[in-house]
Design a protein around this motif. Sequence first.
Motif, PDB file in Angstrom:
ATOM      1  N   ALA A 192       1.042  -1.249  -0.097  1.00  0.00           N
ATOM      2  CA  ALA A 192      -0.002   0.057  -0.007  1.00  0.00           C
ATOM      3  C   ALA A 192       0.800   1.280   0.133  1.00  0.00           C
ATOM      4  CB  ALA A 192      -0.842   0.018   1.318  1.00  0.00           C
ATOM      5  N   ALA A 193       0.527   2.163  -0.605  1.00  0.00           N
ATOM      6  CA  ALA A 193       1.153   3.538  -0.811  1.00  0.00           C
ATOM      7  C   ALA A 193       0.938   4.405   0.588  1.00  0.00           C
ATOM      8  CB  ALA A 193       0.719   4.561  -1.711  1.00  0.00           C
ATOM      9  N   ARG A 194       2.199   4.927   1.155  1.00  0.00           N
ATOM     10  CA  ARG A 194       2.061   5.313   2.578  1.00  0.00           C
ATOM     11  C   ARG A 194       0.994   6.633   2.567  1.00  0.00           C
ATOM     12  NH1 ARG A 194       7.222   5.155   3.837  1.00  0.00           N
ATOM     13  NH2 ARG A 194       6.770   3.220   5.188  1.00  0.00           N
ATOM     14  N   GLU A 195       1.296   7.568   1.471  1.00  0.00           N
ATOM     15  CA  GLU A 195       0.484   8.736   1.164  1.00  0.00           C
ATOM     16  C   GLU A 195      -1.306   8.312   0.878  1.00  0.00           C
ATOM     17  OE1 GLU A 195       3.195   8.637  -0.831  1.00  0.00           O
ATOM     18  OE2 GLU A 195       4.517   9.512   0.790  1.00  0.00           O
ATOM     19  N   ARG A 196      -1.317   7.494   0.117  1.00  0.00           N
ATOM     20  CA  ARG A 196      -2.519   7.075  -0.441  1.00  0.00           C
ATOM     21  C   ARG A 196      -2.694   5.706   0.106  1.00  0.00           C
ATOM     22  NH1 ARG A 196      -2.292   8.450  -6.302  1.00  0.00           N
ATOM     23  NH2 ARG A 196      -4.084   7.268  -6.406  1.00  0.00           N
ATOM     24  N   PRO A 197      -3.356   5.388   1.111  1.00  0.00           N
ATOM     25  CA  PRO A 197      -3.454   3.877   1.715  1.00  0.00           C
ATOM     26  C   PRO A 197      -4.568   2.973   0.575  1.00  0.00           C
ATOM     27  CG  PRO A 197      -3.653   5.274   3.218  1.00  0.00           C
ATOM     28  CD  PRO A 197      -3.638   6.250   2.214  1.00  0.00           C
ATOM     29  N   ARG A 198      -5.427   3.551   0.201  1.00  0.00           N
ATOM     30  CA  ARG A 198      -6.279   2.910  -0.807  1.00  0.00           C
ATOM     31  C   ARG A 198      -5.607   2.440  -2.187  1.00  0.00           C
ATOM     32  NH1 ARG A 198     -11.256   2.246   0.398  1.00  0.00           N
ATOM     33  NH2 ARG A 198     -12.188   3.671   1.812  1.00  0.00           N
ATOM     34  N   LEU A 199      -4.288   3.128  -2.527  1.00  0.00           N
ATOM     35  CA  LEU A 199      -3.667   2.542  -3.663  1.00  0.00           C
ATOM     36  C   LEU A 199      -2.950   1.363  -3.201  1.00  0.00           C
ATOM     37  CD1 LEU A 199      -2.778   3.043  -6.362  1.00  0.00           C
ATOM     38  CD2 LEU A 199      -1.127   4.557  -5.621  1.00  0.00           C
ATOM     39  N   VAL A 200      -3.359   0.154  -3.465  1.00  0.00           N
ATOM     40  CA  VAL A 200      -2.511  -1.046  -3.325  1.00  0.00           C
ATOM     41  C   VAL A 200      -2.365  -2.172  -4.506  1.00  0.00           C
ATOM     42  CG1 VAL A 200      -3.537  -1.318  -0.992  1.00  0.00           C
ATOM     43  CG2 VAL A 200      -4.733  -2.456  -2.974  1.00  0.00           C
ATOM     44  N   ARG A 201      -1.341  -2.849  -4.538  1.00  0.00           N
ATOM     45  CA  ARG A 201      -1.259  -3.836  -5.509  1.00  0.00           C
ATOM     46  C   ARG A 201      -1.064  -5.358  -4.645  1.00  0.00           C
ATOM     47  NH1 ARG A 201       4.364  -1.452  -7.989  1.00  0.00           N
ATOM     48  NH2 ARG A 201       5.620  -1.755  -5.791  1.00  0.00           N
ATOM     49  N   LEU A 202      -1.108  -6.341  -5.321  1.00  0.00           N
ATOM     50  CA  LEU A 202      -0.634  -7.736  -4.831  1.00  0.00           C
ATOM     51  C   LEU A 202       1.075  -7.697  -4.679  1.00  0.00           C
ATOM     52  CD1 LEU A 202      -3.052  -9.806  -6.577  1.00  0.00           C
ATOM     53  CD2 LEU A 202      -3.183  -9.093  -4.245  1.00  0.00           C
ATOM     54  N   CYS A 203       1.541  -8.183  -3.435  1.00  0.00           N
ATOM     55  CA  CYS A 203       3.039  -8.390  -3.461  1.00  0.00           C
ATOM     56  C   CYS A 203       3.518  -9.142  -4.660  1.00  0.00           C
ATOM     57  CB  CYS A 203       3.304  -9.009  -2.289  1.00  0.00           C
ATOM     58  SG  CYS A 203       3.027  -8.140  -0.573  1.00  0.00           S
ATOM     59  N   GLY A 204       4.476  -8.690  -5.283  1.00  0.00           N
ATOM     60  CA  GLY A 204       5.148  -9.213  -6.650  1.00  0.00           C
ATOM     61  C   GLY A 204       4.806  -8.711  -7.749  1.00  0.00           C
ATOM     62  N   ASP A 205       3.561  -7.826  -7.609  1.00  0.00           N
ATOM     63  CA  ASP A 205       3.095  -7.432  -8.746  1.00  0.00           C
ATOM     64  C   ASP A 205       3.853  -5.939  -9.118  1.00  0.00           C
ATOM     65  OD1 ASP A 205       1.510  -9.260  -9.549  1.00  0.00           O
ATOM     66  OD2 ASP A 205      -0.307  -8.128  -9.129  1.00  0.00           O
ATOM     67  N   ARG A 206       3.852  -5.373 -10.435  1.00  0.00           N
ATOM     68  CA  ARG A 206       4.586  -4.134 -10.519  1.00  0.00           C
ATOM     69  C   ARG A 206       3.396  -2.969 -10.809  1.00  0.00           C
ATOM     70  NH1 ARG A 206       7.096   0.212 -10.640  1.00  0.00           N
ATOM     71  NH2 ARG A 206       7.619   1.045 -12.748  1.00  0.00           N
ATOM     72  N   TYR A 207       2.355  -3.362 -11.326  1.00  0.00           N
ATOM     73  CA  TYR A 207       1.214  -2.433 -11.468  1.00  0.00           C
ATOM     74  C   TYR A 207       0.118  -2.663 -10.656  1.00  0.00           C
ATOM     75  CZ  TYR A 207       4.191  -1.383 -15.483  1.00  0.00           C
ATOM     76  OH  TYR A 207       5.283  -1.084 -16.217  1.00  0.00           O
ATOM     77  N   PRO A 208      -0.628  -1.624 -10.079  1.00  0.00           N
ATOM     78  CA  PRO A 208      -1.830  -1.958  -9.366  1.00  0.00           C
ATOM     79  C   PRO A 208      -2.805  -2.511  -9.808  1.00  0.00           C
ATOM     80  CG  PRO A 208      -1.037   0.427  -9.266  1.00  0.00           C
ATOM     81  CD  PRO A 208      -0.174  -0.183 -10.153  1.00  0.00           C
ATOM     82  N   ASP A 209      -3.207  -2.555 -11.354  1.00  0.00           N
ATOM     83  CA  ASP A 209      -4.263  -3.462 -11.717  1.00  0.00           C
ATOM     84  C   ASP A 209      -3.837  -4.619 -12.223  1.00  0.00           C
ATOM     85  OD1 ASP A 209      -6.234  -1.397 -11.087  1.00  0.00           O
ATOM     86  OD2 ASP A 209      -5.957  -0.427 -13.063  1.00  0.00           O
ATOM     87  N   GLY A 210      -2.513  -5.180 -11.619  1.00  0.00           N
ATOM     88  CA  GLY A 210      -2.238  -6.261 -12.332  1.00  0.00           C
ATOM     89  C   GLY A 210      -1.394  -6.225 -13.328  1.00  0.00           C
ATOM     90  N   ASP A 211      -0.265  -7.177 -13.508  1.00  0.00           N
ATOM     91  CA  ASP A 211       0.901  -7.003 -14.486  1.00  0.00           C
ATOM     92  C   ASP A 211       0.395  -7.383 -16.007  1.00  0.00           C
ATOM     93  OD1 ASP A 211       2.655  -6.357 -12.396  1.00  0.00           O
ATOM     94  OD2 ASP A 211       3.281  -8.255 -12.227  1.00  0.00           O
ATOM     95  N   ASP A 212      -0.722  -7.989 -16.036  1.00  0.00           N
ATOM     96  CA  ASP A 212      -1.334  -8.220 -17.659  1.00  0.00           C
ATOM     97  C   ASP A 212      -1.687  -6.838 -18.151  1.00  0.00           C
ATOM     98  OD1 ASP A 212      -0.675 -10.930 -17.007  1.00  0.00           O
ATOM     99  OD2 ASP A 212      -2.557 -11.552 -16.627  1.00  0.00           O
ATOM    100  N   GLY A 213      -2.118  -5.965 -17.418  1.00  0.00           N
ATOM    101  CA  GLY A 213      -2.932  -4.791 -17.972  1.00  0.00           C
ATOM    102  C   GLY A 213      -1.928  -3.888 -18.648  1.00  0.00           C
TER     103      GLY A 213
END
Length: 161
Positions: free
Chosen positions: A102-123
Amino acid sequence: MRSLRIRAPKQRWHALLAAVLLGAIGLIGAMMLREWQQAELLDETGIRVTGVVSRVVLSTGKGEPVRGEIVYTVAGRRHTVRKAPNGGYPPPRKGDRVCLEAARERPRLVRLCGDRYPDGDDGFPTLVLVAVAATIGLLVVAGHWINTRRELLTASARTTS
């Protein structure tokens, strides 16, 4: 002496298609920029938290999990996020523990551990491929339009001489 007047082709599909492709390229570019910025923010200020799947939403047709509702806590505040299972992860089940960044400044912005992008690495690669395809389509439409105009110019030059 007659003035040389070039008439526009009767088919106007190229202008409409070019406008649609330009709009698609702009929208996809904005989406890619947003994904990139969110990934950079998570890289800079991401903290690892553990979330628990509180609910699983199933697809209407096949009964397979579509997304899981994950509850996690950052800085003493409880947050909920809906995440779809990505290609490398098994489908979520209620009660599963999930590693999130989770982003420290914006806790609603999250990604699964190991992913590069918040909406998934396939997007992100999909957006890049669609943008490239739309650009190729735009170039084909522009080439067709230029060839049509060139043929009209040469035809009108032959008839006037």
